[in-house]
Design a protein around this motif. Structure first.
Motif, PDB file in Angstrom:
ATOM      1  N   ILE A 131      19.116 -32.744 -16.112  1.00 33.97           N
ATOM      2  CA  ILE A 131      19.616 -32.149 -14.864  1.00 33.97           C
ATOM      3  C   ILE A 131      19.087 -30.727 -14.754  1.00 33.97           C
ATOM      4  O   ILE A 131      19.315 -29.908 -15.652  1.00 33.97           O
ATOM      5  CB  ILE A 131      21.154 -32.139 -14.821  1.00 33.97           C
ATOM      6  CG1 ILE A 131      21.693 -33.561 -14.924  1.00 33.97           C
ATOM      7  CG2 ILE A 131      21.650 -31.446 -13.551  1.00 33.97           C
ATOM      8  CD1 ILE A 131      23.210 -33.634 -14.999  1.00 33.97           C
ATOM      9  N   PRO A 132      18.381 -30.401 -13.669  1.00 28.13           N
ATOM     10  CA  PRO A 132      17.831 -29.041 -13.541  1.00 28.13           C
ATOM     11  C   PRO A 132      18.930 -27.981 -13.526  1.00 28.13           C
ATOM     12  O   PRO A 132      19.990 -28.167 -12.919  1.00 28.13           O
ATOM     13  CB  PRO A 132      17.083 -29.080 -12.203  1.00 28.13           C
ATOM     14  CG  PRO A 132      16.804 -30.519 -11.954  1.00 28.13           C
ATOM     15  CD  PRO A 132      17.970 -31.256 -12.544  1.00 28.13           C
ATOM     16  N   PHE A 133      18.662 -26.897 -14.201  1.00 26.53           N
ATOM     17  CA  PHE A 133      19.536 -25.733 -14.169  1.00 26.53           C
ATOM     18  C   PHE A 133      19.384 -25.019 -12.837  1.00 26.53           C
ATOM     19  O   PHE A 133      20.343 -24.503 -12.270  1.00 26.53           O
ATOM     20  CB  PHE A 133      19.156 -24.809 -15.332  1.00 26.53           C
ATOM     21  CG  PHE A 133      19.894 -23.504 -15.383  1.00 26.53           C
ATOM     22  CD1 PHE A 133      21.244 -23.461 -15.659  1.00 26.53           C
ATOM     23  CD2 PHE A 133      19.231 -22.304 -15.159  1.00 26.53           C
ATOM     24  CE1 PHE A 133      21.930 -22.258 -15.714  1.00 26.53           C
ATOM     25  CE2 PHE A 133      19.898 -21.101 -15.218  1.00 26.53           C
ATOM     26  CZ  PHE A 133      21.250 -21.069 -15.493  1.00 26.53           C
ATOM     27  N   LYS A 134      18.173 -25.024 -12.306  1.00 27.56           N
ATOM     28  CA  LYS A 134      17.854 -24.473 -10.992  1.00 27.56           C
ATOM     29  C   LYS A 134      16.687 -25.258 -10.427  1.00 27.56           C
ATOM     30  O   LYS A 134      15.869 -25.805 -11.179  1.00 27.56           O
ATOM     31  CB  LYS A 134      17.437 -23.001 -11.074  1.00 27.56           C
ATOM     32  CG  LYS A 134      18.503 -22.012 -11.489  1.00 27.56           C
ATOM     33  CD  LYS A 134      17.891 -20.611 -11.584  1.00 27.56           C
ATOM     34  CE  LYS A 134      18.922 -19.599 -12.068  1.00 27.56           C
ATOM     35  NZ  LYS A 134      19.946 -19.361 -11.043  1.00 27.56           N
ATOM     36  N   SER A 135      16.574 -25.285  -9.119  1.00 28.58           N
ATOM     37  CA  SER A 135      15.420 -25.867  -8.436  1.00 28.58           C
ATOM     38  C   SER A 135      14.968 -24.913  -7.349  1.00 28.58           C
ATOM     39  O   SER A 135      15.776 -24.492  -6.506  1.00 28.58           O
ATOM     40  CB  SER A 135      15.756 -27.233  -7.828  1.00 28.58           C
ATOM     41  OG  SER A 135      15.983 -28.188  -8.843  1.00 28.58           O
ATOM     42  N   LEU A 136      13.684 -24.577  -7.384  1.00 27.35           N
ATOM     43  CA  LEU A 136      13.112 -23.648  -6.411  1.00 27.35           C
ATOM     44  C   LEU A 136      12.128 -24.392  -5.522  1.00 27.35           C
ATOM     45  O   LEU A 136      11.265 -25.135  -6.014  1.00 27.35           O
ATOM     46  CB  LEU A 136      12.391 -22.500  -7.126  1.00 27.35           C
ATOM     47  CG  LEU A 136      13.192 -21.743  -8.187  1.00 27.35           C
ATOM     48  CD1 LEU A 136      12.309 -20.695  -8.852  1.00 27.35           C
ATOM     49  CD2 LEU A 136      14.425 -21.103  -7.583  1.00 27.35           C
ATOM     50  N   GLU A 137      12.254 -24.198  -4.224  1.00 32.53           N
ATOM     51  CA  GLU A 137      11.328 -24.830  -3.286  1.00 32.53           C
ATOM     52  C   GLU A 137      10.036 -24.029  -3.208  1.00 32.53           C
ATOM     53  O   GLU A 137      10.052 -22.793  -3.224  1.00 32.53           O
ATOM     54  CB  GLU A 137      11.971 -24.941  -1.904  1.00 32.53           C
ATOM     55  CG  GLU A 137      13.161 -25.887  -1.878  1.00 32.53           C
ATOM     56  CD  GLU A 137      13.790 -25.985  -0.496  1.00 32.53           C
ATOM     57  OE1 GLU A 137      13.505 -25.093   0.349  1.00 32.53           O
ATOM     58  OE2 GLU A 137      14.553 -26.934  -0.253  1.00 32.53           O
ATOM     59  N   ILE A 138       8.923 -24.745  -3.145  1.00 25.78           N
ATOM     60  CA  ILE A 138       7.610 -24.110  -3.061  1.00 25.78           C
ATOM     61  C   ILE A 138       7.100 -24.265  -1.634  1.00 25.78           C
ATOM     62  O   ILE A 138       6.936 -25.396  -1.147  1.00 25.78           O
ATOM     63  CB  ILE A 138       6.625 -24.754  -4.047  1.00 25.78           C
ATOM     64  CG1 ILE A 138       7.165 -24.641  -5.482  1.00 25.78           C
ATOM     65  CG2 ILE A 138       5.244 -24.101  -3.938  1.00 25.78           C
ATOM     66  CD1 ILE A 138       6.339 -25.377  -6.512  1.00 25.78           C
ATOM     67  N   PRO A 139       6.865 -23.182  -0.931  1.00 23.20           N
ATOM     68  CA  PRO A 139       6.417 -23.274   0.471  1.00 23.20           C
ATOM     69  C   PRO A 139       5.133 -24.095   0.607  1.00 23.20           C
ATOM     70  O   PRO A 139       4.287 -24.112  -0.291  1.00 23.20           O
ATOM     71  CB  PRO A 139       6.179 -21.808   0.852  1.00 23.20           C
ATOM     72  CG  PRO A 139       7.013 -21.018  -0.097  1.00 23.20           C
ATOM     73  CD  PRO A 139       7.017 -21.784  -1.374  1.00 23.20           C
ATOM     74  N   GLN A 140       4.992 -24.750   1.733  1.00 24.99           N
ATOM     75  CA  GLN A 140       3.828 -25.604   1.960  1.00 24.99           C
ATOM     76  C   GLN A 140       2.532 -24.812   2.066  1.00 24.99           C
ATOM     77  O   GLN A 140       1.454 -25.376   1.867  1.00 24.99           O
ATOM     78  CB  GLN A 140       4.038 -26.455   3.212  1.00 24.99           C
ATOM     79  CG  GLN A 140       5.047 -27.578   3.003  1.00 24.99           C
ATOM     80  CD  GLN A 140       5.147 -28.492   4.207  1.00 24.99           C
ATOM     81  OE1 GLN A 140       4.780 -28.126   5.319  1.00 24.99           O
ATOM     82  NE2 GLN A 140       5.667 -29.699   3.989  1.00 24.99           N
ATOM     83  N   LYS A 141       2.620 -23.541   2.362  1.00 24.82           N
ATOM     84  CA  LYS A 141       1.388 -22.745   2.381  1.00 24.82           C
ATOM     85  C   LYS A 141       0.808 -22.602   0.974  1.00 24.82           C
ATOM     86  O   LYS A 141      -0.362 -22.255   0.808  1.00 24.82           O
ATOM     87  CB  LYS A 141       1.647 -21.368   2.981  1.00 24.82           C
ATOM     88  CG  LYS A 141       2.619 -20.512   2.195  1.00 24.82           C
ATOM     89  CD  LYS A 141       2.867 -19.179   2.887  1.00 24.82           C
ATOM     90  CE  LYS A 141       3.897 -18.357   2.108  1.00 24.82           C
ATOM     91  NZ  LYS A 141       4.171 -17.061   2.774  1.00 24.82           N
TER      92      LYS A 141
END
Length: 688
Positions: free
Chosen positions: A238-248
């Motif tokens: 289970i991730p401790f955190k998840s960061l979204e990566i911009p499509q650019k």
């Protein structure tokens, strides 16, 4: 006869000198007793009066100071000065010469007009703040491949790596690992979280996940952060955190191309970037607070379970690094590099990958090397310790002439701290030389009388043992101050041998004559973090400072310039603070004040085995020092861990489970931990 005797006695009394009931003691020059190598053009003289009887009321009425050279030529005579001042009296004679011994005599008149005298000496140093006075000596040490790197004590760092998921196998996920196998997490006695992990059961994983990437606005790649084995609640799945990566940055068109991840860690606070270090490449959390694991806003993403920032016991260290790949996944990692956090951020670790014969630190049947990258196929969790090198050691040999030696002087300093050795003996009992100054302004050197240690008409050896000190260590509790001045240590030395016929022989530090060794027992030494000592390495350096030692296994020393190795110039750090270190007015100056040295030996007042094989020694007071521990019949390879604190945990409900253990929290982010690896048998633990 009686009358004659009376007259004779009277005459004797009349012509005898008048002696005071005091003596003159504690003669000092610039508040040092018999200083060797001072660089003050107009030094200051001081003394004290001491009564020789029980009378009171003695006082100085006048003084006279006479300073002479070795040939008894007077260079200053203050004449009789009517004054009761006996300290800080400035020299006012002819200009002092460099490297010259002067004798000075003070005569004091007391308030009964009696006189008393005493004498002492001082010796000038090079009397020139420029390196040109060092007869061609160079700052020497190691090069890029010789940087001391002990990953399990490194809590402020940068790393970067290239990652390319395999398109042919439709691979979507892979992780870079670090913070692995921290020994504090492998014993409950060494952490507050109550964890005790086994091999490869504790690590941080940065997982690139492109499984959800598509052309819709919601089809984003993610960087999942897994924290495993740091608390009882951490989950490997289970991730401790998840960061979204911009499509650019990562999108459907480039998701199978190589991408580069950059991570900066400042005492557990992370800043993460994809494909560049510009602000637009920085990954940001959507939320902060407990739900996000204690996010710290603009200062970074917190992964430390104890607290956020430099006020808390520091997690994670860089520790072991490696890769995590799931079933059916194939990935290529490249350009894996660990760097110092502070400018110039030189590489501490990187591997030159040769696909024909990879023999690096990572070992796994799932790992091969192709086209300059690690290729990992299938289910694998790979961790390895990237540490390398030890505290640098330097040595050279020289032959003296077969004629009497009048005197020998060693002028020496270092960027970092040093210990000097000559013909098998440590030159002095000083610690932490050259001491802390604002090194880019004034950098002190020390002068030692080594006349008795130099052998005439034969071969001699001189050597230095260096460590980071204030130059390369963490000079404050701010992570931005790690490697405050520079990232490596270097030596500057000049040995001057004067023969009885007046001729001189000069031996200087230089890359031609000196050799370097980086595999000694002091694997790492730090004021904040502690020392790691592998006694099993002692055999490699037995008699290393004797002329008879075989140094074929040593390499050539190199000149260490400031450019490219030190923090030089004006910069803006991650907090937007400007700092500047310029060397335009740099001066090399002789020792001012006393050096650090042993002043007392204390014995522990009590010892308590608070847990099995965990002993707490109470010294009864706060102190600055090092332990000395005698080991009897030690087991080769066994590790002994020493930790230091100012207070123990009290027997209160808030500290249940830790009662009697040393409390580390008020030392903030400093590790303050010594690790000693036994060579076996009887030995003494005494960190430097």
């Amino acid at each position: 006869m009686k009358k004659f005797s009376f007259i004779l006695l009277l005459l004797t009394a009349l012509i005898a000198p008048v002696f005071a009931g005091v003596s003159i003691i504690n003669l000092s020059v610039d508040y040092q007793e018999k200083p060797l190598g001072i660089d003050i053009a107009n030094p200051h003289f001081s003394w004290q009066m001491k009564a020789l009887d029980a009378k009171r009321g003695y006082a100085q009425k006048a003084y006279q100071i006479v300073v002479t050279e070795a040939n008894n030529q007077v260079v200053w005579d203050s004449k009789k000065v009517n004054s009761d001042i006996s300290h800080g009296i400035q020299y006012a004679g002819t200009p002092l010469k460099a490297t010259t011994r002067y004798t000075w005599k003070v005569t004091v008149w007391d308030n009964a007009n009696a006189t008393v005298s005493s004498s002492s000496w001082f010796e000038t140093g090079l009397m020139n703040p420029n390196v040109t006075a060092w007869s061609g000596a160079r700052w020497i040490g190691g090069g890029e491949d010789d940087l001391v790197f002990y990953s399990h004590y490194l809590s402020v760092f940068k790393f970067e790596y290239g990652i390319q998921l395999d398109k042919a196998t439709n691979s979507t996920k892979a992780s870079f690992l670090f913070g692995g196998n921290d020994k504090r997490l492998m014993k409950k006695a060494l952490n507050l979280m109550g964890v005790e992990t086994g091999d490869n059961q504790s690590y941080i994983a940065f997982e690139l996940d492109i499984s959800g990437v598509n052309d819709s606005p919601e089809g984003l790649a993610k960087l999942h952060i897994y924290r495993v084995g740091y608390t009882l609640d951490d989950k490997a799945e289970i991730p401790f955190k998840s960061l979204e990566i911009p499509q650019k940055l990562i999108n459907n068109a480039n998701k199978y191309e190589k991408h580069k991840v950059f991570a900066d860690c400042n005492f557990g606070l992370f800043e993460l970037y994809i494909d560049g270090r510009e602000n637009d490449n920085k990954l940001k959390e959507k939320t902060t607070g407990p739900a996000a694991g204690g996010g710290f806003g603009a200062r970074g993403i917190n992964l430390n379970p104890v607290g956020s920032g430099n006020n808390y016991i520091s997690f994670p260290m860089l520790a072991d690094i490696g890769f995590g790949v799931g079933n059916g996944q194939t990935v290529h990692f490249s350009e894996v590099t660990v760097k110092n956090y502070r400018f110039p951020s030189n590489a501490l670790f990187t591997e030159k990958l040769n696909s024909a014969s990879y023999s690096g630190i990572f070992k796994s049947p799932n790992l091969t090397v192709e086209n300059g990258a690690y290729k990992i196929k299938g289910n694998a969790l790979i961790l390895a310790n990237p540490s390398k090198n030890a505290a640098p050691m330097l040595r050279t040999t020289f032959s003296t002439q077969a004629k009497p030696i009048k005197n020998a002087r060693l002028y020496v300093t270092a960027r970092g701290i040093y210990e000097m050795y000559l013909n098998g003996q440590r030159v002095s009992n000083d610690y932490f030389n050259p001491g802390l100054t604002q090194y880019n302004k004034n950098h002190m050197y020390q002068t030692y009388d080594v006349t008795a240690a130099v052998k005439h008409g034969t071969k001699n050896a001189i050597g230095a043992w260096l460590s980071e000190g204030w130059w390369s260590g963490n000079i404050t509790f701010s992570g931005e101050s790690w490697n405050f001045f520079g990232d490596r240590q270097s030596l500057l030395s000049k040995l001057v041998i004067t023969y009885s016929d007046g001729s001189e022989q000069i031996i200087t530090s230089n890359p031609t004559d000196w050799k370097l060794f980086t595999d000694g027992p002091v694997r790492y030494g730090s004021f904040f973090q502690g020392e790691v000592y592998d006694a099993g390495k002692e055999a490699l350096i037995k008699d290393w400072s004797l002329a008879s030692y075989n140094d074929n296994g040593w390499k050539a020393a190199v000149e260490v310039p400031l450019e490219g190795t030190a923090y030089v110039g004006t910069f803006t750090d991650a907090m937007g603070r400007k700092s500047s270190l310029e060397y335009n007015d740099f001066k090399l100056i002789g020792q001012m004040g006393d050096n650090a040295s042993v002043v007392k030996t204390l014995t522990a007042r009590s010892v308590e085995e608070v847990r099995p094989k965990v002993f707490v020694y109470d010294m009864g007071q706060n102190m600055v020092g090092v332990p000395q521990i005698q080991i009897k019949n030690g087991k080769k390879g066994q590790e002994i861990i020493l930790r230091y604190a100012e207070v123990k945990y009290p027997n209160l409900p808030d500290y249940k489970g830790n009662e009697g253990m040393v409390m580390m929290e008020n030392i903030r982010a400093a590790l303050t931990q010594d690790t000693y690896i036994l060579k076996g048998g009887d030995e003494t633990i005494q960190p430097r």
